[in-house]
Design a protein around this motif. Structure first.
Motif, mmCIF file in Angstrom:
data_model
loop_
_atom_site.group_PDB
_atom_site.id
_atom_site.type_symbol
_atom_site.label_atom_id
_atom_site.label_comp_id
_atom_site.label_asym_id
_atom_site.label_seq_id
_atom_site.Cartn_x
_atom_site.Cartn_y
_atom_site.Cartn_z
ATOM 1 N N LEU A 132 0.954 -1.099 0.027
ATOM 2 C CA LEU A 132 0.155 0.206 0.031
ATOM 3 C C LEU A 132 1.019 0.955 0.256
ATOM 4 O O LEU A 132 0.804 2.011 -1.092
ATOM 5 N N LYS A 133 1.810 1.536 1.192
ATOM 6 C CA LYS A 133 2.966 2.351 1.274
ATOM 7 C C LYS A 133 3.661 2.237 -0.620
ATOM 8 O O LYS A 133 3.583 3.815 -1.198
ATOM 9 N N ASP A 134 3.695 1.429 -1.245
ATOM 10 C CA ASP A 134 4.699 1.533 -2.400
ATOM 11 C C ASP A 134 3.286 2.126 -3.826
ATOM 12 O O ASP A 134 3.213 2.897 -4.723
ATOM 13 N N ALA A 135 1.826 2.276 -3.667
ATOM 14 C CA ALA A 135 0.725 2.223 -4.761
ATOM 15 C C ALA A 135 0.250 3.763 -4.184
ATOM 16 O O ALA A 135 0.546 4.479 -5.304
ATOM 17 N N ALA A 136 0.506 4.225 -3.284
ATOM 18 C CA ALA A 136 0.017 5.556 -2.817
ATOM 19 C C ALA A 136 1.837 6.363 -3.070
ATOM 20 O O ALA A 136 1.620 7.138 -3.358
ATOM 21 N N GLN A 137 2.835 5.845 -2.843
ATOM 22 C CA GLN A 137 4.287 6.347 -3.456
ATOM 23 C C GLN A 137 3.806 6.761 -5.050
ATOM 24 O O GLN A 137 4.531 8.084 -5.517
ATOM 25 N N LYS A 138 3.333 5.810 -5.571
ATOM 26 C CA LYS A 138 3.726 5.914 -7.144
ATOM 27 C C LYS A 138 2.704 7.103 -7.464
ATOM 28 O O LYS A 138 2.464 7.593 -8.663
ATOM 29 N N TRP A 139 1.030 7.331 -6.391
ATOM 30 C CA TRP A 139 0.568 8.205 -6.934
ATOM 31 C C TRP A 139 0.849 9.116 -6.815
ATOM 32 O O TRP A 139 0.830 11.048 -7.398
ATOM 33 N N LEU A 140 1.746 9.306 -5.304
ATOM 34 C CA LEU A 140 1.704 11.353 -5.165
ATOM 35 C C LEU A 140 3.236 10.911 -6.141
ATOM 36 O O LEU A 140 3.163 12.230 -6.448
ATOM 37 N N ASP A 141 4.101 10.503 -6.924
ATOM 38 C CA ASP A 141 5.705 10.697 -7.383
ATOM 39 C C ASP A 141 4.253 10.923 -8.809
ATOM 40 O O ASP A 141 5.214 11.506 -10.181
ATOM 41 N N ALA A 142 3.231 10.116 -8.934
ATOM 42 C CA ALA A 142 3.077 10.643 -10.867
ATOM 43 C C ALA A 142 2.405 12.004 -10.968
ATOM 44 O O ALA A 142 2.365 12.979 -10.335
ATOM 45 N N ALA A 143 3.151 12.589 -12.544
ATOM 46 C CA ALA A 143 3.105 13.507 -12.798
ATOM 47 C C ALA A 143 2.298 13.850 -14.037
ATOM 48 O O ALA A 143 1.722 15.200 -14.124
ATOM 49 N N ASP A 144 2.518 13.312 -15.190
ATOM 50 C CA ASP A 144 1.257 13.615 -15.936
ATOM 51 C C ASP A 144 -0.008 12.794 -16.096
ATOM 52 O O ASP A 144 -0.035 11.477 -14.555
ATOM 53 N N PRO A 145 -1.516 13.513 -16.019
ATOM 54 C CA PRO A 145 -2.312 13.103 -15.788
ATOM 55 C C PRO A 145 -2.579 11.931 -16.416
ATOM 56 O O PRO A 145 -3.705 11.165 -16.014
ATOM 57 N N ALA A 146 -2.577 11.240 -17.295
ATOM 58 C CA ALA A 146 -2.524 9.846 -17.507
ATOM 59 C C ALA A 146 -1.949 8.787 -16.490
ATOM 60 O O ALA A 146 -1.840 7.913 -16.006
ATOM 61 N N ALA A 147 -0.866 8.820 -16.432
ATOM 62 C CA ALA A 147 0.004 8.747 -15.368
ATOM 63 C C ALA A 147 -0.624 8.506 -13.972
ATOM 64 O O ALA A 147 -0.753 7.934 -13.100
ATOM 65 N N LYS A 148 -1.292 9.825 -13.505
ATOM 66 C CA LYS A 148 -2.082 10.093 -12.335
ATOM 67 C C LYS A 148 -3.141 9.414 -12.294
ATOM 68 O O LYS A 148 -3.581 8.320 -10.794
ATOM 69 N N LYS A 149 -3.731 9.313 -13.542
ATOM 70 C CA LYS A 149 -5.063 8.272 -13.316
ATOM 71 C C LYS A 149 -4.350 6.843 -12.839
ATOM 72 O O LYS A 149 -5.548 6.202 -12.337
ATOM 73 N N ALA A 150 -3.567 6.397 -13.834
ATOM 74 C CA ALA A 150 -2.876 4.915 -13.405
ATOM 75 C C ALA A 150 -3.170 4.476 -12.231
ATOM 76 O O ALA A 150 -3.042 3.378 -11.655
ATOM 77 N N ALA A 151 -2.055 5.641 -11.764
ATOM 78 C CA ALA A 151 -0.920 5.234 -10.312
ATOM 79 C C ALA A 151 -2.613 5.270 -9.138
ATOM 80 O O ALA A 151 -3.001 3.967 -8.314
ATOM 81 N N ALA A 152 -3.533 6.431 -10.046
ATOM 82 C CA ALA A 152 -4.612 5.709 -8.874
ATOM 83 C C ALA A 152 -6.169 5.433 -8.840
ATOM 84 O O ALA A 152 -6.422 4.194 -7.891
ATOM 85 N N ASP A 153 -6.029 4.700 -10.242
ATOM 86 C CA ASP A 153 -6.428 3.003 -10.568
ATOM 87 C C ASP A 153 -5.846 1.874 -9.409
ATOM 88 O O ASP A 153 -6.762 1.382 -8.573
ATOM 89 N N ALA A 154 -5.214 2.071 -9.272
ATOM 90 C CA ALA A 154 -3.343 1.064 -8.657
ATOM 91 C C ALA A 154 -4.266 1.254 -7.164
ATOM 92 O O ALA A 154 -3.949 0.360 -6.585
ATOM 93 N N LEU A 155 -4.070 2.379 -6.984
ATOM 94 C CA LEU A 155 -4.607 2.500 -5.546
ATOM 95 C C LEU A 155 -4.970 2.605 -4.844
ATOM 96 O O LEU A 155 -5.416 1.525 -4.210
ATOM 97 N N VAL A 156 -6.189 2.086 -5.269
ATOM 98 C CA VAL A 156 -7.313 2.021 -5.745
ATOM 99 C C VAL A 156 -7.489 0.662 -4.799
ATOM 100 O O VAL A 156 -8.388 -0.116 -4.080
ATOM 101 N N LEU A 157 -7.115 -0.124 -5.642
ATOM 102 C CA LEU A 157 -7.360 -1.961 -5.877
ATOM 103 C C LEU A 157 -6.382 -1.980 -4.577
ATOM 104 O O LEU A 157 -6.877 -3.082 -4.078
ATOM 105 N N GLU A 158 -5.467 -1.589 -4.753
ATOM 106 C CA GLU A 158 -4.893 -1.884 -2.869
ATOM 107 C C GLU A 158 -5.375 -1.765 -2.184
ATOM 108 O O GLU A 158 -5.332 -2.030 -0.467
ATOM 109 N N LEU A 159 -6.193 -0.333 -2.260
ATOM 110 C CA LEU A 159 -7.132 0.001 -0.795
ATOM 111 C C LEU A 159 -8.212 -0.911 -0.817
ATOM 112 O O LEU A 159 -8.733 -1.631 0.589
#
Length: 110
Positions: free
Chosen positions: A18-45
């Motif tokens: 969960l820390k890793d998924a959250a950190q990827k969301w925090l680090d994502a810069a562009d909208p596509a990466a942010k969306k993908a990281a958000a989806d992954a974070l929600v799945l992990e949550l």
């Protein structure tokens, strides 16, 4: 949302996945990466935020007792039963509490 994610990461009860998924969301810069990281974070949550019944089962199980010791596991199970008796449906540890807030507001992650 960023502050809640940071609180979740800082919680001692937050698992590494969960820390890793959250950190990827925090680090994502562009909208596509942010969306993908958000989806992954929600799945992990959804995988990690524990229903209170699972918490009770875990702390009463041989594995829970082995990991935390008989006394600590019994205390955690008793606490979880108190949460359940008051109508709580989810684990109330700091990581799960922050995780529920994030899940309840997942649309704000993107």
């Amino acid at each position: 949302m960023k502050q809640i994610v940071l609180e979740m990461i800082a919680a001692p009860s937050c698992c590494q996945e969960l820390k890793d998924a959250a950190q990827k969301w925090l680090d994502a810069a562009d909208p596509a990466a942010k969306k993908a990281a958000a989806d992954a974070l929600v799945l992990e949550l959804k995988d990690d935020v524990a229903p209170i019944g699972h918490v009770i089962e875990f702390f009463e199980s041989p594995l829970g007792k082995q990991k935390f010791g008989e006394e600590r596991a019994a205390a955690m199970a008793a606490h979880a039963r108190e949460v359940q008796a008051k109508g709580g449906k989810w684990c109330d540890c700091p990581a799960c509490s922050a995780g529920r807030k994030i899940l309840d507001n997942a649309a704000l992650l993107v």
